[in-house]
Design a protein around this motif. Structure first.
Motif, PDB file in Angstrom:
ATOM      1  N   GLU A  48       0.842  -1.189   0.000  1.00  0.00           N
ATOM      2  CA  GLU A  48       0.000   0.000   0.000  1.00  0.00           C
ATOM      3  C   GLU A  48       0.893   1.261   0.000  1.00  0.00           C
ATOM      4  O   GLU A  48       1.942   1.271   0.645  1.00  0.00           O
ATOM      5  N   ASP A  49       0.424   2.316  -0.704  1.00  0.00           N
ATOM      6  CA  ASP A  49       1.251   3.528  -0.848  1.00  0.00           C
ATOM      7  C   ASP A  49       1.631   4.146   0.498  1.00  0.00           C
ATOM      8  O   ASP A  49       2.768   4.568   0.691  1.00  0.00           O
ATOM      9  N   ASP A  50       0.668   4.198   1.429  1.00  0.00           N
ATOM     10  CA  ASP A  50       0.962   4.856   2.717  1.00  0.00           C
ATOM     11  C   ASP A  50       1.997   4.055   3.505  1.00  0.00           C
ATOM     12  O   ASP A  50       2.887   4.594   4.157  1.00  0.00           O
ATOM     13  N   LYS A  51       1.907   2.727   3.400  1.00  0.00           N
ATOM     14  CA  LYS A  51       2.857   1.857   4.081  1.00  0.00           C
ATOM     15  C   LYS A  51       4.263   2.050   3.502  1.00  0.00           C
ATOM     16  O   LYS A  51       5.237   2.211   4.227  1.00  0.00           O
ATOM     17  N   LEU A  52       4.339   2.064   2.185  1.00  0.00           N
ATOM     18  CA  LEU A  52       5.637   2.244   1.523  1.00  0.00           C
ATOM     19  C   LEU A  52       6.245   3.592   1.915  1.00  0.00           C
ATOM     20  O   LEU A  52       7.439   3.690   2.219  1.00  0.00           O
ATOM     21  N   GLU A  53       5.396   4.600   1.973  1.00  0.00           N
ATOM     22  CA  GLU A  53       5.907   5.930   2.325  1.00  0.00           C
ATOM     23  C   GLU A  53       6.456   5.960   3.754  1.00  0.00           C
ATOM     24  O   GLU A  53       7.504   6.559   4.021  1.00  0.00           O
ATOM     25  N   ARG A  54       5.762   5.277   4.670  1.00  0.00           N
ATOM     26  CA  ARG A  54       6.256   5.246   6.068  1.00  0.00           C
ATOM     27  C   ARG A  54       7.622   4.569   6.159  1.00  0.00           C
ATOM     28  O   ARG A  54       8.513   5.013   6.872  1.00  0.00           O
ATOM     29  N   GLU A 102       6.023  -3.114   9.803  1.00  0.00           N
ATOM     30  CA  GLU A 102       4.831  -3.006   8.938  1.00  0.00           C
ATOM     31  C   GLU A 102       4.376  -4.359   8.390  1.00  0.00           C
ATOM     32  O   GLU A 102       3.473  -4.431   7.568  1.00  0.00           O
ATOM     33  N   GLY A 103       5.062  -5.436   8.799  1.00  0.00           N
ATOM     34  CA  GLY A 103       4.672  -6.770   8.308  1.00  0.00           C
ATOM     35  C   GLY A 103       5.249  -7.104   6.952  1.00  0.00           C
ATOM     36  O   GLY A 103       4.803  -8.046   6.282  1.00  0.00           O
ATOM     37  N   LEU A 104       6.249  -6.340   6.518  1.00  0.00           N
ATOM     38  CA  LEU A 104       6.872  -6.581   5.210  1.00  0.00           C
ATOM     39  C   LEU A 104       8.177  -7.347   5.383  1.00  0.00           C
ATOM     40  O   LEU A 104       8.794  -7.312   6.443  1.00  0.00           O
ATOM     41  N   GLY A 105       8.581  -8.029   4.331  1.00  0.00           N
ATOM     42  CA  GLY A 105       9.817  -8.797   4.356  1.00  0.00           C
ATOM     43  C   GLY A 105      10.915  -8.077   3.589  1.00  0.00           C
ATOM     44  O   GLY A 105      10.653  -7.295   2.664  1.00  0.00           O
ATOM     45  N   THR A 106      12.143  -8.356   3.983  1.00  0.00           N
ATOM     46  CA  THR A 106      13.315  -7.796   3.328  1.00  0.00           C
ATOM     47  C   THR A 106      14.435  -8.834   3.353  1.00  0.00           C
ATOM     48  O   THR A 106      14.360  -9.809   4.102  1.00  0.00           O
ATOM     49  N   CYS A 107      15.458  -8.626   2.578  1.00  0.00           N
ATOM     50  CA  CYS A 107      16.674  -9.442   2.678  1.00  0.00           C
ATOM     51  C   CYS A 107      17.835  -8.582   2.203  1.00  0.00           C
ATOM     52  O   CYS A 107      17.850  -8.151   1.035  1.00  0.00           O
ATOM     53  N   TRP A 108      18.745  -8.290   3.083  1.00  0.00           N
ATOM     54  CA  TRP A 108      19.917  -7.498   2.711  1.00  0.00           C
ATOM     55  C   TRP A 108      20.626  -8.195   1.552  1.00  0.00           C
ATOM     56  O   TRP A 108      20.932  -9.391   1.651  1.00  0.00           O
ATOM     57  N   MET A 147      21.145  -3.500  -1.437  1.00  0.00           N
ATOM     58  CA  MET A 147      19.805  -3.594  -2.023  1.00  0.00           C
ATOM     59  C   MET A 147      18.959  -4.497  -1.142  1.00  0.00           C
ATOM     60  O   MET A 147      19.497  -5.262  -0.343  1.00  0.00           O
ATOM     61  N   THR A 148      17.648  -4.399  -1.306  1.00  0.00           N
ATOM     62  CA  THR A 148      16.778  -5.396  -0.665  1.00  0.00           C
ATOM     63  C   THR A 148      15.480  -5.546  -1.447  1.00  0.00           C
ATOM     64  O   THR A 148      14.956  -4.551  -1.957  1.00  0.00           O
ATOM     65  N   PRO A 149      15.001  -6.766  -1.568  1.00  0.00           N
ATOM     66  CA  PRO A 149      13.614  -6.894  -2.009  1.00  0.00           C
ATOM     67  C   PRO A 149      12.737  -6.375  -0.876  1.00  0.00           C
ATOM     68  O   PRO A 149      13.128  -6.453   0.293  1.00  0.00           O
ATOM     69  N   LEU A 150      11.591  -5.814  -1.222  1.00  0.00           N
ATOM     70  CA  LEU A 150      10.661  -5.303  -0.199  1.00  0.00           C
ATOM     71  C   LEU A 150       9.253  -5.716  -0.613  1.00  0.00           C
ATOM     72  O   LEU A 150       8.776  -5.310  -1.674  1.00  0.00           O
ATOM     73  N   GLY A 151       8.632  -6.547   0.216  1.00  0.00           N
ATOM     74  CA  GLY A 151       7.294  -7.000  -0.146  1.00  0.00           C
ATOM     75  C   GLY A 151       6.690  -7.871   0.939  1.00  0.00           C
ATOM     76  O   GLY A 151       7.305  -8.090   1.988  1.00  0.00           O
ATOM     77  N   TYR A 152       5.490  -8.370   0.645  1.00  0.00           N
ATOM     78  CA  TYR A 152       4.836  -9.241   1.622  1.00  0.00           C
ATOM     79  C   TYR A 152       5.515 -10.605   1.616  1.00  0.00           C
ATOM     80  O   TYR A 152       5.685 -11.216   0.562  1.00  0.00           O
ATOM     81  N   PRO A 153       5.939 -11.065   2.813  1.00  0.00           N
ATOM     82  CA  PRO A 153       6.682 -12.324   2.879  1.00  0.00           C
ATOM     83  C   PRO A 153       5.789 -13.539   2.629  1.00  0.00           C
ATOM     84  O   PRO A 153       4.623 -13.546   3.005  1.00  0.00           O
TER      85      PRO A 153
END
Ligand SMILES: Cc1cc2nc3c(=O)[nH]c(=O)nc-3n(C[C@H](O)[C@H](O)[C@H](O)COP(=O)(O)O)c2cc1C
Length: 171
Positions: free
Chosen positions: A22-28, A114-120, A144-150
């Motif tokens: 969601e845009d607001d989540k990404l912005e935060r 925010e409940g999102l996943g990442t990986c350095w 870099m990192t992927p950023l999204g719902y795990p």
């Protein structure tokens, strides 16, 4: 979640749902990165959020074939201008890598909250990433990192105990 729960919950996520953030989540999350400290507060950094499927596909190769990076809604790349950053970090190096790393860590912890996943991602071919994303010199790609719902929980990879890594007063 308090800050300690967020730190414990963060894991490298290597499987993602295609769901859009969601845009607001990404912005935060991006704003958390913006608030990171940098040497002399120079903030000589850029965050590149890549959502375009073709660009993400190209970035797989630049990330040495790590396919999962393109599964996530976006790939975030941290680039830092190595000539503008604080030059005397510790009197022996510039702060470009440190500044970029702190920034991405802020982003990663906010994403976890925010409940999102990442990986350095540190295994990438810098020249290829720069070419794909039009990153000019003298910017350096720090991480870099992927950023999204795990689509997975992530594994507990364990850490050394405090006694092994902390000493008080002197080494
Ligand atoms: C500097 C750095 C570079 C890394 N590069 C990669 C990478 O290219 N690909 C990957 O899958 N994980 C990468 N990782 C993730 C580490 O393997 C991971 O953080 C570590 O095994 C601990 O696991 P955890 O993050 O789940 O706690 C990197 C981590 C760091 C800090």
């Amino acid at each position: 979640m308090d800050i300690y729960e967020v730190i414990k919950k963060r894991r490298s996520i290597r499987k993602y749902e295609p769901r859009k953030i969601e845009d607001d989540k990404l912005e935060r999350v991006l704003n958390a990165a913006r608030l990171a400290p940098s040497g002399k507060n120079v903030q000589a950094w850029r965050l590149i959020v890549t959502r375009d499927p073709e660009l993400k596909e190209k970035l797989i190769k630049a990330c040495k074939g790590q396919k999962f990076v393109a599964e996530a809604d976006c790939i975030v790349t941290v680039a830092v201008d190595e000539t503008s950053v604080y030059q005397g970090h510790g009197n022996y190096m510039t702060s470009f890598a440190v500044d970029g790393a702190i920034m991405l860590d802020h982003l990663i912890l906010a994403a976890t909250y925010e409940g999102l996943g990442t990986c350095w991602i540190g295994a990438f071919i810098e020249e290829q990433v720069k070419e794909i994303l039009n990153i000019p010199d003298p910017y350096r790609v720090v991480a870099m990192t992927p950023l999204g719902y795990p689509a997975q929980e992530g594994k507990d990879r364990g850490r050394k105990p405090l006694e092994e890594i902390v000493s008080y007063e002197k080494w």
